[in-house]
Write a protein that holds these residues in place. Structure first.
Motif, PDB file in Angstrom:
ATOM      1  N   ARG A  95      17.279 -33.366   7.554  1.00 56.00           N
ATOM      2  CA  ARG A  95      16.652 -32.081   7.066  1.00 56.00           C
ATOM      3  C   ARG A  95      16.586 -32.369   5.581  1.00 56.00           C
ATOM      4  O   ARG A  95      15.546 -31.881   4.834  1.00 56.00           O
ATOM      5  CB  ARG A  95      17.516 -30.801   7.181  1.00 56.00           C
ATOM      6  N   ALA A  96      17.265 -33.112   4.775  1.00 57.95           N
ATOM      7  CA  ALA A  96      17.193 -33.525   3.376  1.00 57.95           C
ATOM      8  C   ALA A  96      16.306 -34.609   3.070  1.00 57.95           C
ATOM      9  O   ALA A  96      16.017 -35.009   1.987  1.00 57.95           O
ATOM     10  CB  ALA A  96      18.578 -33.708   2.868  1.00 57.95           C
ATOM     11  N   THR A  97      15.875 -35.055   4.139  1.00 55.66           N
ATOM     12  CA  THR A  97      14.748 -36.363   3.746  1.00 55.66           C
ATOM     13  C   THR A  97      13.409 -35.698   3.155  1.00 55.66           C
ATOM     14  O   THR A  97      13.010 -34.532   3.601  1.00 55.66           O
ATOM     15  CB  THR A  97      14.176 -36.814   5.184  1.00 55.66           C
ATOM     16  N   GLY A  98      13.039 -36.122   2.241  1.00 52.64           N
ATOM     17  CA  GLY A  98      11.819 -35.769   1.714  1.00 52.64           C
ATOM     18  C   GLY A  98      10.705 -36.779   0.878  1.00 52.64           C
ATOM     19  O   GLY A  98      11.321 -37.850   1.052  1.00 52.64           O
ATOM     20  N   SER A  99       9.742 -36.535   0.335  1.00 56.58           N
ATOM     21  CA  SER A  99       8.782 -37.409   0.063  1.00 56.58           C
ATOM     22  C   SER A  99       9.111 -37.448  -1.682  1.00 56.58           C
ATOM     23  O   SER A  99       9.024 -36.585  -2.515  1.00 56.58           O
ATOM     24  CB  SER A  99       7.578 -36.963   0.220  1.00 56.58           C
ATOM     25  N   TYR A 100       9.289 -38.562  -2.267  1.00 52.29           N
ATOM     26  CA  TYR A 100       9.498 -38.628  -3.570  1.00 52.29           C
ATOM     27  C   TYR A 100       8.783 -39.936  -4.411  1.00 52.29           C
ATOM     28  O   TYR A 100       8.196 -40.654  -3.856  1.00 52.29           O
ATOM     29  CB  TYR A 100      11.074 -38.970  -3.906  1.00 52.29           C
ATOM     30  N   LEU A 101       8.732 -39.898  -5.632  1.00 47.66           N
ATOM     31  CA  LEU A 101       7.745 -40.852  -6.490  1.00 47.66           C
ATOM     32  C   LEU A 101       8.702 -42.169  -6.762  1.00 47.66           C
ATOM     33  O   LEU A 101       9.818 -41.962  -7.178  1.00 47.66           O
ATOM     34  CB  LEU A 101       7.240 -40.357  -7.615  1.00 47.66           C
ATOM     35  N   ALA A 102       8.224 -43.297  -6.406  1.00 45.77           N
ATOM     36  CA  ALA A 102       8.607 -44.598  -6.686  1.00 45.77           C
ATOM     37  C   ALA A 102       7.644 -45.084  -7.670  1.00 45.77           C
ATOM     38  O   ALA A 102       6.564 -45.096  -7.510  1.00 45.77           O
ATOM     39  CB  ALA A 102       9.067 -45.195  -5.722  1.00 45.77           C
ATOM     40  N   VAL A 103       8.189 -46.348  -8.296  1.00 47.33           N
ATOM     41  CA  VAL A 103       7.465 -47.293  -9.073  1.00 47.33           C
ATOM     42  C   VAL A 103       6.665 -48.266  -8.339  1.00 47.33           C
ATOM     43  O   VAL A 103       7.397 -49.174  -7.461  1.00 47.33           O
ATOM     44  CB  VAL A 103       8.266 -48.004 -10.153  1.00 47.33           C
TER      45      VAL A 103
END
Length: 219
Positions: free
Chosen positions: A54-62
């Protein structure tokens, strides 16, 4: 039980087998408690797995290298899926618009998650300052890592190729660390905010490998 013989002799009592006693198995309390504990642990493991999913999410990476002080564009970043993320504080992908247009407070490396501490709205240079980058040997820096905001003193070292009269040393320049990176060859690249009037002399000394760095105040 009696048996009669053919010749009329008195009957003889035959032996009687004793009744079979079925013993009931006793349930050991210790084994029962262990079974209950294993069931409980299995339930906790399943709950943890569900929570992580459930904690899986979309985040920003370089996505590509961004130098210190450079304005960040949308092309510099990519969206990635991260499961769990406990102990991490990456920037959610939904906040892309808040990051684009800010400046990199440190050097951003491809493949790393972006955090808010790596970007800034504050100017990296003060009035009358310029940013320079100098390459140094490991022995020329006072610590394995210098951090943004550290105050340093750049000290010129003697020119070994000059005669005694011209081999001046000891000229000092104050500077503020913007960032420091370590390339694959184990040298150091130091990004500094330096007074504009000191830039030509420092660049010339760095090219001659005649600079030593002294940490005067940690951020």
């Amino acid at each position: 039980m009696s048996l009669a013989t053919r010749n009329g002799t008195p009957s003889v009592d035959a032996p009687v087998n004793p009744p079979t006693v079925v013993r009931q198995r006793r349930v050991r309390p210790g084994l029962l408690g262990l079974a209950v504990l294993l069931i409980a642990l299995g339930g906790l493991g399943a709950a943890f797995a569900v929570t992580s999913v459930r904690a899986t999410g979309s985040y920003l990476a370089v996505a590509r290298p961004v130098e210190v002080g450079r304005e960040i564009s949308a092309a510099d970043l990519v969206t990635v899926q991260v499961a769990g993320g406990q102990g991490l504080r990456p920037v959610p992908a939904a906040r892309l618009d808040e990051v684009v247009g800010k400046r990199a407070a440190v050097a951003l490396l491809p493949g790393t998650l972006l955090t808010l501490g790596q970007v800034t709205d504050d100017p990296l240079l003060g009035p009358g300052q310029q940013q320079i980058a100098i390459g140094l040997k490991t022995a020329q820096v006072p610590a394995r890592e210098l951090h943004p905001g550290d105050k340093v003193l750049l000290v010129s070292t003697p020119d070994t190729d000059a005669d005694a009269d011209t081999a001046a040393a000891g000229t000092r320049f104050t500077a503020t660390v913007i960032d420091m990176v370590s390339p694959a060859n184990d040298d150091k690249v130091l990004y500094l905010a330096l007074l504009t009037r000191d830039v030509p002399a420092v660049v010339a000394l760095a090219a001659q490998e005649r600079l030593a760095v002294v940490l005067t105040e940690a951020a």
